[in-house]
Design a protein around this motif. Sequence first.
Motif, short mmCIF file in Angstrom:
data_model
loop_
_atom_site.label_atom_id
_atom_site.label_comp_id
_atom_site.label_asym_id
_atom_site.label_seq_id
_atom_site.Cartn_x
_atom_site.Cartn_y
_atom_site.Cartn_z
N MET A 154 0.85 -1.18 0.00
CA MET A 154 0.00 0.00 0.00
C MET A 154 0.89 1.23 0.00
N THR A 155 0.45 2.24 -0.73
CA THR A 155 1.21 3.49 -0.85
C THR A 155 0.50 4.59 -0.07
N TYR A 156 1.28 5.35 0.68
CA TYR A 156 0.74 6.38 1.56
C TYR A 156 1.38 7.72 1.22
N GLN A 157 0.61 8.78 1.37
CA GLN A 157 1.18 10.12 1.28
C GLN A 157 2.04 10.35 2.52
N TRP A 158 3.28 10.82 2.31
CA TRP A 158 4.18 11.12 3.42
C TRP A 158 4.12 12.60 3.71
N HIS A 159 3.75 12.95 4.93
CA HIS A 159 3.61 14.35 5.31
C HIS A 159 4.92 14.88 5.88
N ASN A 160 5.17 16.12 5.66
CA ASN A 160 6.45 16.72 6.02
C ASN A 160 6.72 16.59 7.51
#
Length: 235
Positions: A123-129
């Motif tokens: 699964m691919t996730y958005q990485w937050h700063n």
Amino acid sequence: MKICVLDNDVIDPEVAPTYTSYGAMFERLLGAAGAHDWSFDRFDTMQGQYPASFDDYDAVLLTGSRADSFSQAPWVLALRAQVVLLLQARKKLLGICFGHQLIALCMGAKVGRAPQGWGTGRMTYQWHNHPLSQPQDRTEISLLASHQDQVLELPEGATLLASNAFCPVAAFVVEQHVLCVQPHPEFVEDYSAFLLGKRRALLGEALYIRSIDSLALGHDGAQMARMMVAFVEGT
């Protein structure tokens, strides 16, 4: 660094000779990620095993489990009581899957069945700063998942690290003392495939095939492990 590993499940006997335990999988992963001078003590929480004191440990790692973090099973209740004390002491904690959910629950967040059903495969996730060691030019991270429960809201005081539409709270951090991740950086493709095979009928053929096919795309478990090492070491 001295790490206490709270091992929260037993690996299937069919593959135990290869993988040993979830705690052992983490020892191999973190060692490869740069934790060469770390030592690990493993405790079987399902059997009520805990260190006499957590004071000598630099961090405590909670592994995954097939159990529900919100279960009323005596061993889960005992584990939650220990985690509440560790949070109060601001002991550095790493939580993975079940461990991620249990820490969030102890922090007062809602945890329950994922409304979309099982999350499996890559699964691919958005990485937050956030100032961990994730390269600043990367906005996504892909990891291997296997869960039917998830954290349903961000715990109070936590900073969201990773999310997607399926799992809005896929990873979070609390200052310098809690790092939690829903998917499994310690998993390798063969182990994920084994779990998928065991649950094929439960998952249904379409999800099983899609999840198996996704394993060929690779994952960022090693990158996540480097972030975990940096977090524990404070670098």
